[in-house]
Design an enzyme around this catalytic site. Structure first.
Site, PDB file in Angstrom:
ATOM      1  CD  GLU A  87      -3.101  -1.054   2.111  1.00  0.00           C
ATOM      2  OE1 GLU A  87      -3.187  -0.025   2.812  1.00  0.00           O
ATOM      3  OE2 GLU A  87      -3.929  -1.983   2.167  1.00  0.00           O
ATOM      4  CD  GLU A 111      -3.822  -6.534   4.531  1.00  0.00           C
ATOM      5  OE1 GLU A 111      -4.851  -5.834   4.718  1.00  0.00           O
ATOM      6  OE2 GLU A 111      -2.676  -6.165   4.844  1.00  0.00           O
TER       7      GLU A 111
END
Length: 474
Positions: free
Chosen positions: A161, A271
């Site tokens: 990210e 995730e």
């Protein structure tokens, strides 16, 4: 608590035979067993006991350096059907042989993030050029050294990210590709096998700016450097399927399938597992591993241990024991529904998918930096890549001589699970492989458990992201 797991190195084991998993390779849109060529789909869990809070300057709690804990968790994961773990923060100065060997024995692969929350060990989102230096590269190359010799090291994440907003889509993309180039050059020079390198992305789509799609297009395209800087795989952190009222369409999984249908690299959830409403029911699991989503290569549930964000499958207790949470049982029930034959069956549409040439036309948003000219390696980098990191520990698979779990594990109703152990296998673990944790655990309930309704707190740092139009604290 000192590890009580006993090991012998393969050199001293005499007649003991160390069985190594076949390494995983990338073949266009799919992950495959490098020896058999069979498709490999990730059935995984994110594994960072203690979370990022336990990894700091005064206490680098490494998730893969305590054999006692790894043996316990590997036994529970084997029963669950897990074949892959992801660890975000590791200390390359520690010895990981015990844990890596335990997970190898039960058919579980490892994806390792090369960055950490410590100063100088990740790319600064606000000013990437300031952190891209030889000290940073020395750290990430040391992580490669520590894990390169384990056959069950599936790959490395170059970043997590790093691009998570419109602002970070401006200057960061080219640094991700530069880091991947440097990692892959180092692996080429210092590893006996090719180890895939990829990126874990935030699911950010906001006000017409599809940062997710642009990130994927930017990282998968051919930049004319023989694939050195492009991602070998693409992970997606997505929490869009929330509760039993969601569906393939409501969660936007249909949009993801359309987006990644012609991907030239494997895509999987790095995730997933929305925890609101709670307890989780994991209704998305049969879909992720079903015929509608063969374009993706599975995913990793967030996360193994209960932390402050309340996403855990198990609860670590202060006395070194652990307790299964209702989410563990819910996930096991859903994983048991997986058609394992389908997992190994190649996707007919996943062949002959060539990477597009890098071009500004691939980028859909004017807010995303379409500059494909990468920064040169910083001073000192070429010497590191050529000569290697000095005094870096290199791991190896060792014989696992202790198979019975040495600490107590309790079901959600408080009953102790007896006789928990690992069962050595010679291939990737699969759901239903060992029958699952049953007896007391199956009879347990979530009665008396505290509500678990917190939104996700991302382990890599506090940043803001927007997922399907809803703001989440990541």
């Amino acid at each position: 608590m000192a590890p009580v797991v006993s090991f012998l190195t393969s050199a001293l084991a005499g007649a003991s035979v160390v069985t190594a998993l076949n390494s995983i390779a990338v073949k266009e849109q799919e992950l495959v067993d490098s020896s058999t060529g069979e498709r490999f789909v990730i059935v995984g869990v994110d594994y960072q006991p203690g979370g990022s809070q336990a990894y700091h300057d005064h206490n680098t709690q490494d998730p893969l350096s305590n054999g006692t804990v790894c043996l316990r968790d590997a036994a529970l994961m084997q029963q669950l059907g897990v074949n892959t773990i992801r660890s975000y923060n590791v200390d390359p100065t520690l010895n990981h042989d015990e844990c890596a060997s335990i997970f190898n024995d039960v058919g579980i692969y490892m994806i390792i993030d090369v960055n950490s929350p410590l100063g100088g060990q990740s790319i600064n989102q606000a000013d990437p050029s300031s952190s891209y230096d030889s000290d940073y590269l020395s750290h990430i190359f040391s992580v490669v050294e520590s894990f390169k010799s384990y056959p069950n090291t599936l790959g490395f994440f170059s970043g997590n990210e790093v691009i998570n907003s419109v602002a970070t889509a401006q200057g960061n993309p080219k640094y991700i590709r530069a880091v991947q180039r440097d990692l892959k050059n180092y692996i080429k020079n210092h590893s006996k096998r090719t180890i895939p390198v990829g990126y874990s992305a935030a699911d950010v789509r906001l006000n017409g700016n599809n940062i997710l799609q642009d990130t994927w297009n930017y990282l998968q395209c051919d930049n004319g450097d023989n694939g050195l800087s492009r991602s070998d795989f693409f992970g997606l952190n997505s929490y869009s399927w929330c509760g039993s009222e969601s569906s393939f369409q409501i969660a936007g999984y249909d949009v993801l399938v359309d987006m990644f249908d012609q991907s030239s690299i494997p895509v999987f959830f790095s995730e997933y597992g929305c925890n609101k409403p709670a307890p989780r029911v994991f209704d998305e699991v049969p879909t992720i591993y079903g015929p509608q989503m063969t374009v993706l290569s599975g995913g990793l549930v967030y996360e193994w241990t209960e932390e402050t964000d309340m996403y855990g499958l198990i609860q670590n207790n202060d006395n070194g024991t652990c307790t299964l949470l209702p989410d563990y049982m819910a996930l096991q029930g859903q994983l048991a529904k997986i058609n394992t034959t389908l997992l190994m069956t190649a996707n007919n549409t996943a062949t002959n998918l060539q990477a597009p040439k890098c071009a500004q036309s691939l980028i859909t948003s004017s807010k995303f930096d379409a500059n494909f000219t990468l920064p040169d390696p910083p001073p000192g980098a070429e010497a590191l890549i050529s000569s290697g990191v000095s005094n870096a520990p290199t791991g190896s698979i060792v014989s696992v001589t202790q198979t019975v779990v040495q600490v107590a594990v309790y079901a959600t109703n408080g009953a102790e699970l007896k006789g928990l152990k690992i069962t050595p296998v010679q291939a990737a673990n699969t759901p239903g492989n060992t029958g699952g944790v049953s007896s007391a655990a199956a009879a347990s309930t979530s009665k008396g458990m505290a509500p678990r309704m917190m939104d996700k707190a991302f382990t890599g740092g506090a940043v803001a992201a927007v997922v399907f139009g809803a703001a989440f604290a990541l």
